[in-house]
Design a protein around this motif. Structure first.
Motif, mmCIF file in Angstrom:
data_model
loop_
_atom_site.group_PDB
_atom_site.id
_atom_site.type_symbol
_atom_site.label_atom_id
_atom_site.label_comp_id
_atom_site.label_asym_id
_atom_site.label_seq_id
_atom_site.Cartn_x
_atom_site.Cartn_y
_atom_site.Cartn_z
ATOM 1 N N ALA A 28 25.729 -10.539 13.193
ATOM 2 C CA ALA A 28 26.160 -11.831 12.672
ATOM 3 C C ALA A 28 27.638 -11.789 12.308
ATOM 4 C CB ALA A 28 25.316 -12.212 11.458
ATOM 5 N N GLU A 29 28.073 -10.697 11.703
ATOM 6 C CA GLU A 29 29.490 -10.554 11.363
ATOM 7 C C GLU A 29 30.353 -10.542 12.622
ATOM 8 O OE1 GLU A 29 30.931 -10.693 8.395
ATOM 9 O OE2 GLU A 29 28.918 -11.114 7.634
ATOM 10 N N THR A 30 29.903 -9.881 13.658
ATOM 11 C CA THR A 30 30.638 -9.835 14.924
ATOM 12 C C THR A 30 30.750 -11.238 15.514
ATOM 13 O OG1 THR A 30 29.853 -7.599 15.357
ATOM 14 C CG2 THR A 30 30.696 -8.829 17.244
ATOM 15 N N LEU A 31 29.656 -11.979 15.484
ATOM 16 C CA LEU A 31 29.694 -13.344 16.009
ATOM 17 C C LEU A 31 30.653 -14.216 15.222
ATOM 18 C CD1 LEU A 31 25.911 -13.911 16.761
ATOM 19 C CD2 LEU A 31 27.755 -13.638 18.411
ATOM 20 N N ARG A 32 30.662 -14.076 13.903
ATOM 21 C CA ARG A 32 31.602 -14.848 13.080
ATOM 22 C C ARG A 32 33.052 -14.516 13.431
ATOM 23 N NH1 ARG A 32 27.791 -13.400 8.868
ATOM 24 N NH2 ARG A 32 26.546 -15.226 8.375
ATOM 25 N N ARG A 33 33.330 -13.220 13.595
ATOM 26 C CA ARG A 33 34.697 -12.800 13.932
ATOM 27 C C ARG A 33 35.122 -13.369 15.270
ATOM 28 N NH1 ARG A 33 36.260 -9.023 17.153
ATOM 29 N NH2 ARG A 33 34.294 -7.900 17.110
ATOM 30 N N VAL A 34 34.245 -13.276 16.270
ATOM 31 C CA VAL A 34 34.571 -13.784 17.602
ATOM 32 C C VAL A 34 34.781 -15.293 17.549
ATOM 33 C CG1 VAL A 34 33.653 -14.134 19.936
ATOM 34 C CG2 VAL A 34 33.459 -11.895 18.839
ATOM 35 N N LEU A 35 33.942 -15.995 16.834
ATOM 36 C CA LEU A 35 34.109 -17.442 16.727
ATOM 37 C C LEU A 35 35.427 -17.810 16.045
ATOM 38 C CD1 LEU A 35 30.484 -18.554 15.841
ATOM 39 C CD2 LEU A 35 31.758 -19.093 17.920
ATOM 40 N N ARG A 36 35.775 -17.088 14.965
ATOM 41 C CA ARG A 36 37.061 -17.345 14.293
ATOM 42 C C ARG A 36 38.223 -17.112 15.244
ATOM 43 N NH1 ARG A 36 34.518 -14.976 9.647
ATOM 44 N NH2 ARG A 36 35.294 -12.944 10.270
ATOM 45 N N GLU A 37 38.162 -16.009 16.000
ATOM 46 C CA GLU A 37 39.240 -15.698 16.944
ATOM 47 C C GLU A 37 39.357 -16.780 18.009
ATOM 48 O OE1 GLU A 37 38.275 -11.829 18.441
ATOM 49 O OE2 GLU A 37 38.815 -10.816 16.568
ATOM 50 N N GLU A 38 38.223 -17.231 18.523
ATOM 51 C CA GLU A 38 38.254 -18.257 19.568
ATOM 52 C C GLU A 38 38.757 -19.596 19.015
ATOM 53 O OE1 GLU A 38 37.759 -17.953 22.915
ATOM 54 O OE2 GLU A 38 37.802 -15.821 22.399
ATOM 55 N N LEU A 39 38.350 -19.926 17.795
ATOM 56 C CA LEU A 39 38.839 -21.165 17.191
ATOM 57 C C LEU A 39 40.347 -21.117 16.955
ATOM 58 C CD1 LEU A 39 35.945 -21.947 14.680
ATOM 59 C CD2 LEU A 39 36.558 -23.245 16.740
ATOM 60 N N GLU A 40 40.847 -19.961 16.532
ATOM 61 C CA GLU A 40 42.294 -19.802 16.355
ATOM 62 C C GLU A 40 43.017 -19.972 17.678
ATOM 63 O OE1 GLU A 40 43.741 -16.259 14.458
ATOM 64 O OE2 GLU A 40 42.319 -16.485 12.788
ATOM 65 N N ARG A 41 42.456 -19.372 18.731
ATOM 66 C CA ARG A 41 43.073 -19.468 20.055
ATOM 67 C C ARG A 41 43.101 -20.903 20.542
ATOM 68 N NH1 ARG A 41 41.512 -19.508 25.199
ATOM 69 N NH2 ARG A 41 39.326 -19.293 24.733
ATOM 70 N N ILE A 42 42.029 -21.633 20.302
ATOM 71 C CA ILE A 42 41.952 -23.041 20.745
ATOM 72 C C ILE A 42 42.921 -23.911 19.951
ATOM 73 C CG2 ILE A 42 40.445 -25.082 20.723
ATOM 74 C CD1 ILE A 42 38.120 -23.175 21.378
#
Length: 85
Positions: A69-83
């Motif tokens: 779950a922590e990994t998914l949160r990190r990936v989502l944050r990174e992708e949102l920042e990129r977008i």
């Protein structure tokens, strides 16, 4: 006391059968670990230290699954920042 005993009907293995879903094993634990679990049961007013050890191991296993779950949160944050850039 009898001088000779008849073991022809004897059975090998544990005297009491194990509960379904459980497996009887032999395990070596450090004295301090066992003493701590026994003390916790005593402080709680009774119970079974083996059950307490089983619960602790189950909780540890659950915690090992949570990093996903922590990994998914990190990936989502990174992708949102990129977008958002």
């Amino acid at each position: 006391m009898e001088t000779e005993y008849d073991f022809s009907q004897g059975k090998r293995g544990a005297i009491e059968p194990t509960t379904p879903g459980k497996t009887r094993i032999t395990i070596s634990l450090d004295d301090e670990i066992l003493a701590w679990f026994r003390e916790q049961v005593h402080l709680a007013g009774g119970g079974n230290y083996q059950t307490l050890i089983n619960d602790a191991l189950r909780e540890y296993i659950q915690q090992q699954r949570e990093p996903l779950a922590e990994t998914l949160r990190r990936v989502l944050r990174e992708e949102l920042e990129r977008i958002n850039k």
